[in-house]
Design a protein around this motif. Structure first.
Motif, PDB file in Angstrom:
ATOM      1  N   LEU A   1     -27.031   4.166 -32.959  1.00  0.00           N
ATOM      2  CA  LEU A   1     -25.951   4.457 -33.901  1.00  0.00           C
ATOM      3  C   LEU A   1     -24.753   5.075 -33.196  1.00  0.00           C
ATOM      4  CD1 LEU A   1     -25.105   4.630 -36.945  1.00  0.00           C
ATOM      5  CD2 LEU A   1     -26.112   6.923 -36.951  1.00  0.00           C
ATOM      6  N   TRP A   2     -24.999   6.044 -32.325  1.00  0.00           N
ATOM      7  CA  TRP A   2     -23.900   6.732 -31.648  1.00  0.00           C
ATOM      8  C   TRP A   2     -23.218   5.817 -30.632  1.00  0.00           C
ATOM      9  CZ3 TRP A   2     -20.465   9.962 -32.525  1.00  0.00           C
ATOM     10  CH2 TRP A   2     -19.754  10.611 -31.527  1.00  0.00           C
ATOM     11  N   GLU A   3     -23.991   4.972 -29.966  1.00  0.00           N
ATOM     12  CA  GLU A   3     -23.377   4.021 -29.036  1.00  0.00           C
ATOM     13  C   GLU A   3     -22.450   3.065 -29.780  1.00  0.00           C
ATOM     14  OE1 GLU A   3     -24.510   0.593 -25.708  1.00  0.00           O
ATOM     15  OE2 GLU A   3     -26.082   1.482 -26.963  1.00  0.00           O
ATOM     16  N   ALA A   4     -22.893   2.605 -30.950  1.00  0.00           N
ATOM     17  CA  ALA A   4     -22.058   1.706 -31.750  1.00  0.00           C
ATOM     18  C   ALA A   4     -20.752   2.397 -32.148  1.00  0.00           C
ATOM     19  CB  ALA A   4     -22.815   1.251 -32.992  1.00  0.00           C
ATOM     20  N   ARG A   5     -20.836   3.674 -32.509  1.00  0.00           N
ATOM     21  CA  ARG A   5     -19.627   4.396 -32.885  1.00  0.00           C
ATOM     22  C   ARG A   5     -18.685   4.552 -31.697  1.00  0.00           C
ATOM     23  NH1 ARG A   5     -15.478   5.437 -33.711  1.00  0.00           N
ATOM     24  NH2 ARG A   5     -14.482   6.941 -35.118  1.00  0.00           N
ATOM     25  N   LYS A   6     -19.224   4.788 -30.497  1.00  0.00           N
ATOM     26  CA  LYS A   6     -18.377   4.909 -29.313  1.00  0.00           C
ATOM     27  C   LYS A   6     -17.702   3.575 -28.989  1.00  0.00           C
ATOM     28  CE  LYS A   6     -21.520   6.718 -26.607  1.00  0.00           C
ATOM     29  NZ  LYS A   6     -22.133   7.296 -25.366  1.00  0.00           N
ATOM     30  N   ILE A   7     -18.432   2.495 -29.185  1.00  0.00           N
ATOM     31  CA  ILE A   7     -17.839   1.173 -28.927  1.00  0.00           C
ATOM     32  C   ILE A   7     -16.651   0.941 -29.851  1.00  0.00           C
ATOM     33  CG2 ILE A   7     -18.251  -1.311 -29.074  1.00  0.00           C
ATOM     34  CD1 ILE A   7     -21.192  -0.690 -28.294  1.00  0.00           C
ATOM     35  N   TRP A   8     -16.822   1.244 -31.139  1.00  0.00           N
ATOM     36  CA  TRP A   8     -15.728   1.029 -32.071  1.00  0.00           C
ATOM     37  C   TRP A   8     -14.585   2.024 -31.859  1.00  0.00           C
ATOM     38  CZ3 TRP A   8     -13.959  -2.453 -35.541  1.00  0.00           C
ATOM     39  CH2 TRP A   8     -14.756  -3.576 -35.729  1.00  0.00           C
ATOM     40  N   GLY A   9     -14.902   3.202 -31.354  1.00  0.00           N
ATOM     41  CA  GLY A   9     -13.833   4.111 -30.958  1.00  0.00           C
ATOM     42  C   GLY A   9     -13.019   3.526 -29.826  1.00  0.00           C
ATOM     43  N   GLY A  10     -13.698   2.864 -28.877  1.00  0.00           N
ATOM     44  CA  GLY A  10     -12.987   2.183 -27.801  1.00  0.00           C
ATOM     45  C   GLY A  10     -12.137   1.037 -28.308  1.00  0.00           C
TER      46      GLY A  10
ATOM     47  N   VAL B   1     -10.675   0.874 -31.193  1.00  0.00           N
ATOM     48  CA  VAL B   1      -9.476   1.476 -31.801  1.00  0.00           C
ATOM     49  C   VAL B   1      -8.460   1.843 -30.725  1.00  0.00           C
ATOM     50  CG1 VAL B   1      -8.605   3.449 -33.109  1.00  0.00           C
ATOM     51  CG2 VAL B   1     -10.722   2.326 -33.828  1.00  0.00           C
ATOM     52  N   ASN B   2      -8.912   2.515 -29.675  1.00  0.00           N
ATOM     53  CA  ASN B   2      -7.995   2.983 -28.631  1.00  0.00           C
ATOM     54  C   ASN B   2      -7.338   1.827 -27.890  1.00  0.00           C
ATOM     55  OD1 ASN B   2      -8.684   5.615 -29.285  1.00  0.00           O
ATOM     56  ND2 ASN B   2     -10.243   5.775 -27.700  1.00  0.00           N
ATOM     57  N   VAL B   3      -8.136   0.844 -27.480  1.00  0.00           N
ATOM     58  CA  VAL B   3      -7.590  -0.275 -26.714  1.00  0.00           C
ATOM     59  C   VAL B   3      -6.719  -1.167 -27.604  1.00  0.00           C
ATOM     60  CG1 VAL B   3      -8.162  -2.232 -25.225  1.00  0.00           C
ATOM     61  CG2 VAL B   3      -9.541  -0.153 -25.126  1.00  0.00           C
ATOM     62  N   SER B   4      -7.005  -1.215 -28.896  1.00  0.00           N
ATOM     63  CA  SER B   4      -6.152  -1.976 -29.820  1.00  0.00           C
ATOM     64  C   SER B   4      -4.749  -1.375 -29.859  1.00  0.00           C
ATOM     65  CB  SER B   4      -6.763  -1.974 -31.226  1.00  0.00           C
ATOM     66  OG  SER B   4      -7.978  -2.681 -31.248  1.00  0.00           O
ATOM     67  N   ARG B   5      -4.661  -0.066 -29.858  1.00  0.00           N
ATOM     68  CA  ARG B   5      -3.348   0.578 -29.825  1.00  0.00           C
ATOM     69  C   ARG B   5      -2.635   0.280 -28.507  1.00  0.00           C
ATOM     70  NH1 ARG B   5      -6.106   6.036 -32.252  1.00  0.00           N
ATOM     71  NH2 ARG B   5      -5.848   5.539 -34.489  1.00  0.00           N
ATOM     72  N   MET B   6      -3.407   0.276 -27.408  1.00  0.00           N
ATOM     73  CA  MET B   6      -2.820  -0.094 -26.118  1.00  0.00           C
ATOM     74  C   MET B   6      -2.293  -1.527 -26.166  1.00  0.00           C
ATOM     75  SD  MET B   6      -5.646   1.369 -23.432  1.00  0.00           S
ATOM     76  CE  MET B   6      -6.359   3.004 -23.610  1.00  0.00           C
ATOM     77  N   TRP B   7      -3.073  -2.405 -26.786  1.00  0.00           N
ATOM     78  CA  TRP B   7      -2.649  -3.802 -26.892  1.00  0.00           C
ATOM     79  C   TRP B   7      -1.319  -3.903 -27.640  1.00  0.00           C
ATOM     80  CZ3 TRP B   7      -3.454  -8.479 -25.004  1.00  0.00           C
ATOM     81  CH2 TRP B   7      -3.037  -9.598 -25.729  1.00  0.00           C
TER      82      TRP B   7
ATOM     83  N   GLU C   1     -11.444  -6.251 -21.940  1.00  0.00           N
ATOM     84  CA  GLU C   1     -12.095  -5.081 -22.543  1.00  0.00           C
ATOM     85  C   GLU C   1     -12.569  -5.394 -23.956  1.00  0.00           C
ATOM     86  OE1 GLU C   1     -10.882  -1.016 -22.043  1.00  0.00           O
ATOM     87  OE2 GLU C   1      -9.258  -1.634 -20.712  1.00  0.00           O
ATOM     88  N   PHE C   2     -11.759  -6.151 -24.702  1.00  0.00           N
ATOM     89  CA  PHE C   2     -12.174  -6.521 -26.059  1.00  0.00           C
ATOM     90  C   PHE C   2     -13.430  -7.384 -26.017  1.00  0.00           C
ATOM     91  CE2 PHE C   2      -7.489  -6.029 -27.147  1.00  0.00           C
ATOM     92  CZ  PHE C   2      -7.677  -4.773 -27.710  1.00  0.00           C
ATOM     93  N   LEU C   3     -13.498  -8.298 -25.049  1.00  0.00           N
ATOM     94  CA  LEU C   3     -14.706  -9.121 -24.917  1.00  0.00           C
ATOM     95  C   LEU C   3     -15.914  -8.266 -24.550  1.00  0.00           C
ATOM     96  CD1 LEU C   3     -13.367 -12.302 -23.067  1.00  0.00           C
ATOM     97  CD2 LEU C   3     -14.227 -12.166 -25.406  1.00  0.00           C
ATOM     98  N   THR C   4     -15.693  -7.245 -23.726  1.00  0.00           N
ATOM     99  CA  THR C   4     -16.777  -6.335 -23.369  1.00  0.00           C
ATOM    100  C   THR C   4     -17.265  -5.575 -24.599  1.00  0.00           C
ATOM    101  OG1 THR C   4     -15.948  -6.068 -21.114  1.00  0.00           O
ATOM    102  CG2 THR C   4     -17.441  -4.375 -21.934  1.00  0.00           C
ATOM    103  N   PHE C   5     -16.328  -5.050 -25.383  1.00  0.00           N
ATOM    104  CA  PHE C   5     -16.701  -4.343 -26.608  1.00  0.00           C
ATOM    105  C   PHE C   5     -17.472  -5.263 -27.552  1.00  0.00           C
ATOM    106  CE2 PHE C   5     -12.784  -1.539 -25.880  1.00  0.00           C
ATOM    107  CZ  PHE C   5     -13.541  -0.522 -25.317  1.00  0.00           C
ATOM    108  N   GLN C   6     -16.996  -6.493 -27.676  1.00  0.00           N
ATOM    109  CA  GLN C   6     -17.674  -7.441 -28.559  1.00  0.00           C
ATOM    110  C   GLN C   6     -19.093  -7.702 -28.083  1.00  0.00           C
ATOM    111  OE1 GLN C   6     -15.529 -11.102 -29.372  1.00  0.00           O
ATOM    112  NE2 GLN C   6     -17.428 -12.228 -29.706  1.00  0.00           N
TER     113      GLN C   6
END
Length: 353
Positions: free
Chosen positions: A79-88, A90-96, A233-238
């Motif tokens: 559960l916590w790993e999934a939340r960290k992935i989605w936090g990433g 969010v952050n990288v989406s703003r960078m994009w 990075e998005f592909l990695t998150f996916q």
């Protein structure tokens, strides 16, 4: 994701109330059975006197507690790993969004491109990314064979009820379909929805667009590589999300803990009656509420782990993907200066989806 500080009594009973019924019946049946045997033995009948020592049962309970605790720790890690992935995400989406708006420009173009055309290029890349996050969410919500909605009729019915009260059923409309139609051109939308993995193809379309922008001179090699890194990075998150979704908590841990808990609860009232019978004539009847209490605690520990191990199931314990998608959408649309911006997702029934 539950957002209230504490669960109320109604929510706790709703989550485990059905188990209290059979726990109460089992504790009562065993107590009555043993007390009837004691009564006939006292009258002189030749009947077995069930005196089950509590020590072996307590050993079983200790072992089960350790086993269920390990399962819960593993479920929490997922559960916590999934939340960290989605936090990433969010952050990288703003960078994009910021990089697309600052990198796609006339700085390296041989021909001065009209600003409106540049804005359309930026908007297409950012809008397609918004479509990607909603697509990823939709794909992660597709049920797998080990999730509750795919189990027997009783569990499935209970899960469908939880969907409506504490899950994806809180939202009647199909948000992903609406968002895809809004942020993708009709021709592209009709093309990508036919793919088996639409999210991957959307990232590939982004990459192809970057290649065309480089050919037009709207980005240089360095900016091309930087933007491509973000897509990687998005592909990695996916891929990380898909790993959690498509590989369950190993069933030898996920299912055996339920069996061990059942064995312990089956034995529990026999030992409890023996212990409380020493308190006096009516002491054995006090074992019933204590058996229910101890059994309920073990059942709750098992259920907590069971409903936490699949963070993309669409239930109240899950990652609030819809809220995170909407947060990204709002941030990126505000970067583009859009005025028709949807509101943030609000919690319903104490649950943020």
């Amino acid at each position: 994701m539950y957002v209230n500080k504490n669960f109320d009594l109604k929510g706790i009973i709703g989550f485990s109330g059905g188990h209290l019924v059979w726990l109460s019946l089992w504790a009562s049946v065993v107590t009555v059975f043993i007390e009837v045997l004691h009564h006939f033995a006292h009258l002189g009948y030749n009947v077995p006197d069930l005196q089950v020592p509590y020590l072996p049962i307590s050993v079983v309970g200790t072992a089960v507690a350790f086993y269920v605790g390990f399962k819960n720790n593993s479920a929490y890690d997922r559960l916590w790993e999934a939340r960290k992935i989605w936090g990433g995400i969010v952050n990288v989406s703003r960078m994009w969004g910021t990089n697309v708006r600052s990198y796609v420009s006339n700085q390296f173009s041989l021909n001065n491109i009209d600003s409106k055309i540049l804005e359309e290029e930026q908007k297409r890349l950012i809008y397609r990314h918004i479509a990607w996050i909603y697509t990823l969410r939709s794909q992660l919500l597709i049920p797998t064979a080990w999730e509750h909605i795919k189990q027997n009729r009783h569990v499935k019915k209970a899960t469908e009820k939880r969907y409506k009260t504490f899950g994806v059923g809180l939202y009647d409309d199909e948000i992903t379909q609406l968002e895809l139609r809004m942020f993708l051109p009709k021709c592209e939308y009709e093309k990508v929805i036919e793919y088996s993995n639409t999210a991957t193809q959307l990232i590939d379309s982004q990459s192809q667009d970057l290649k065309e922008l480089r050919q037009k001179g709207l980005i240089d090699d360095f900016r091309h590589m930087e933007l491509q890194k973000l897509l990687n990075e998005f592909l990695t998150f996916q891929g990380q999300c898909e790993r959690i979704k498509k590989f369950p908590l190993p069933r030898q841990y996920g299912s055996m803990s339920l069996i061990f808990t059942g064995v312990f609860i089956f034995l529990l009232p026999f030992g409890m009656v023996t212990v409380f019978h020493e308190l006096g004539e009516w002491g054995a009847w006090l074992s019933i509420p204590f058996t229910i209490l101890v059994g309920w605690i073990f059942i709750m520990m098992e259920l907590i782990g069971d409903y936490s191990e699949n963070p993309f199931e669409g239930l109240g314990n899950d990652i609030p993907m819809l809220s995170l998608c909407r947060t990204i959408e709002i941030d990126l649309c505000e970067m583009l200066g859009d005025t028709n911006i949807p509101p943030a997702i609000e919690a319903k029934n104490g649950v943020l989806m």
